[in-house]
Design an enzyme around this catalytic site. Structure first.
Site, PDB file in Angstrom:
ATOM      1  N   HIS A  37       5.715  -6.706   0.055  1.00  0.00           N
ATOM      2  CA  HIS A  37       4.405  -6.311  -0.468  1.00  0.00           C
ATOM      3  C   HIS A  37       4.224  -6.828  -1.902  1.00  0.00           C
ATOM      4  O   HIS A  37       3.155  -7.318  -2.272  1.00  0.00           O
ATOM      5  CB  HIS A  37       4.271  -4.785  -0.484  1.00  0.00           C
ATOM      6  N   LYS A 149       4.302 -12.177   7.623  1.00  0.00           N
ATOM      7  CA  LYS A 149       5.145 -11.273   8.431  1.00  0.00           C
ATOM      8  C   LYS A 149       4.377 -10.818   9.674  1.00  0.00           C
ATOM      9  O   LYS A 149       4.923 -10.728  10.760  1.00  0.00           O
ATOM     10  CB  LYS A 149       5.556 -10.081   7.571  1.00  0.00           C
TER      11      LYS A 149
HETATM   12  P1  AMP Z   1       2.125  -3.045   5.988  1.00  0.00           P
HETATM   13  O1  AMP Z   1       2.301  -2.126   4.827  1.00  0.00           O
HETATM   14  O2  AMP Z   1       3.342  -3.176   6.842  1.00  0.00           O
HETATM   15  O3  AMP Z   1       0.872  -2.769   6.768  1.00  0.00           O
HETATM   16  O4  AMP Z   1       1.922  -4.486   5.371  1.00  0.00           O
HETATM   17  C1  AMP Z   1       0.930  -4.733   4.414  1.00  0.00           C
HETATM   18  C2  AMP Z   1       0.862  -6.213   4.143  1.00  0.00           C
HETATM   19  O5  AMP Z   1       2.125  -6.654   3.651  1.00  0.00           O
HETATM   20  C3  AMP Z   1       0.552  -7.040   5.394  1.00  0.00           C
HETATM   21  O6  AMP Z   1      -0.319  -8.115   5.041  1.00  0.00           O
HETATM   22  C4  AMP Z   1       1.919  -7.548   5.781  1.00  0.00           C
HETATM   23  O7  AMP Z   1       1.871  -8.772   6.496  1.00  0.00           O
HETATM   24  C5  AMP Z   1       2.570  -7.737   4.423  1.00  0.00           C
HETATM   25  N1  AMP Z   1       4.026  -7.735   4.545  1.00  0.00           N
HETATM   26  C6  AMP Z   1       4.813  -6.743   5.044  1.00  0.00           C
HETATM   27  N2  AMP Z   1       6.103  -7.132   5.057  1.00  0.00           N
HETATM   28  C7  AMP Z   1       6.129  -8.391   4.565  1.00  0.00           C
HETATM   29  C8  AMP Z   1       7.165  -9.349   4.333  1.00  0.00           C
HETATM   30  N3  AMP Z   1       8.444  -9.091   4.624  1.00  0.00           N
HETATM   31  N4  AMP Z   1       6.812 -10.549   3.820  1.00  0.00           N
HETATM   32  C9  AMP Z   1       5.520 -10.835   3.528  1.00  0.00           C
HETATM   33  N5  AMP Z   1       4.507  -9.983   3.718  1.00  0.00           N
HETATM   34  C10 AMP Z   1       4.801  -8.774   4.238  1.00  0.00           C
END
Ligand code: AMP
Length: 282
Positions: A37, A149
């Protein structure tokens, strides 16, 4: 850094910022933030004047038997990370301020949402597209950053923005991995030490496949997907899907495919993990 908890205050603040000529950037998240994030905040920071991070565990993207109730939360740590990475606003609404009790309007992308995660999570992307639309409207963002991701999610958001003429630029940032190459995810928290060790099979096999696809071209895609499937099963994981698809259409790879997405979803114990690699051909 300002913390905003209601939809109404977020939109009022955003409209005032826009009227003052400020450019707003948005990083939408579900919280329990990690370095993946943080990388999105770092990408967004130079693209805007005001950096907003939303922290919202969106109920409408979880199926009835999924992990909505136990999704990990640590608001204090999230705020520290946001502050450290230059956020100006943390928007952390309650579900009640986002969804009226009789909410009945949805944003549905009908093609890219069908394969991969769409198969086992049929309402997931409807929930994602709807909440992201709401977040765009509430924050008045002119730029938003999503992570690779969630490659399918990023493609759907890009398609939605194009199809509905939303006045916002979408940036897709690279996938960030832990030292052992496992894709960083809030859900990694659920894994036992043994499951975490076993789960390394996903990234190990995907990264090997990435090399093979760079060398062997798109024609190697189906064979490489099969190897990834076998490696995950051999490590004790239960494969939801491993598929190589054209990364622009999410249909089958063809000789003309410009980019190939090799995406995997697998269960280790009670935890479902996703990971992917993307190879571009000139
Ligand atoms: P989430 O909190 O899991 O809904 O993710 C929020 C944002 O962070 C989304 O755009 C995800 O694709 C991104 N994200 C989560 N994990 C990763 C990671 N390991 N690398 C890059 N972006 C990430």
């Amino acid at each position: 850094m300002r913390i905003i908890n209601t939809a109404e205050e977020m939109q009022r603040t955003a409209l005032a910022l826009r009227a003052a000529g400020r450019k707003i950037g948005l990083v939408p998240t579900m919280g329990f933030l990690h370095a993946g994030h943080a990388s999105l905040l770092d990408v967004c920071r130079p693209e805007c004047d005001v950096l907003a991070v939303s922290i919202f565990v969106n109920p409408t993207q979880f199926g009835p038997n999924e992990d909505l109730d136990k999704y990990p939360r640590d608001f204090e740590h999230d705020c520290e990370l946001c502050e450290k990475h230059g956020a100006d606003i943390v928007f952390a609404p309650t579900p009640e301020t986002i969804y009226a009790p009789d909410h009945s309007t949805w944003v549905v992308e009908e093609v890219l949402s069908k394969p991969l995660c769409g198969r086992t999570r049929p309402i997931h992307f409807r929930g994602v597209a709807t909440v992201v639309t709401k977040l765009f409207n509430l924050t008045q963002a002119q730029v938003a950053v999503f992570g690779r991701k969630d490659a399918q999610q990023a493609l759907i958001i890009e398609r939605m923005v194009r199809d509905l003429n939303m006045p916002i630029r979408i940036i897709v940032a690279p996938l960030v991995r832990d030292e052992d190459k496992v894709a960083l995810s809030s859900r990694n928290r659920y894994l036992s030490a043994g499951e975490r060790e076993a789960a390394r099979a996903i990234s190990r096999s995907l990264l090997a496949a990435e090399n093979a696809l760079v060398v062997g071209g798109a024609a190697a895609a189906a064979g490489e997907a099969e190897k990834v499937r076998a490696a995950i099963s051999a490590a004790g994981g239960t494969v939801d899907y491993v598929e190589a698809l054209d990364a622009d259409t999410l249909s089958g790879v063809t000789a003309g495919s410009r980019r190939v997405l090799l995406a995997a979803a697998a269960w280790f114990g009670a935890t479902r993990l996703i990971d992917n690699i993307m190879v571009e051909y000139k």
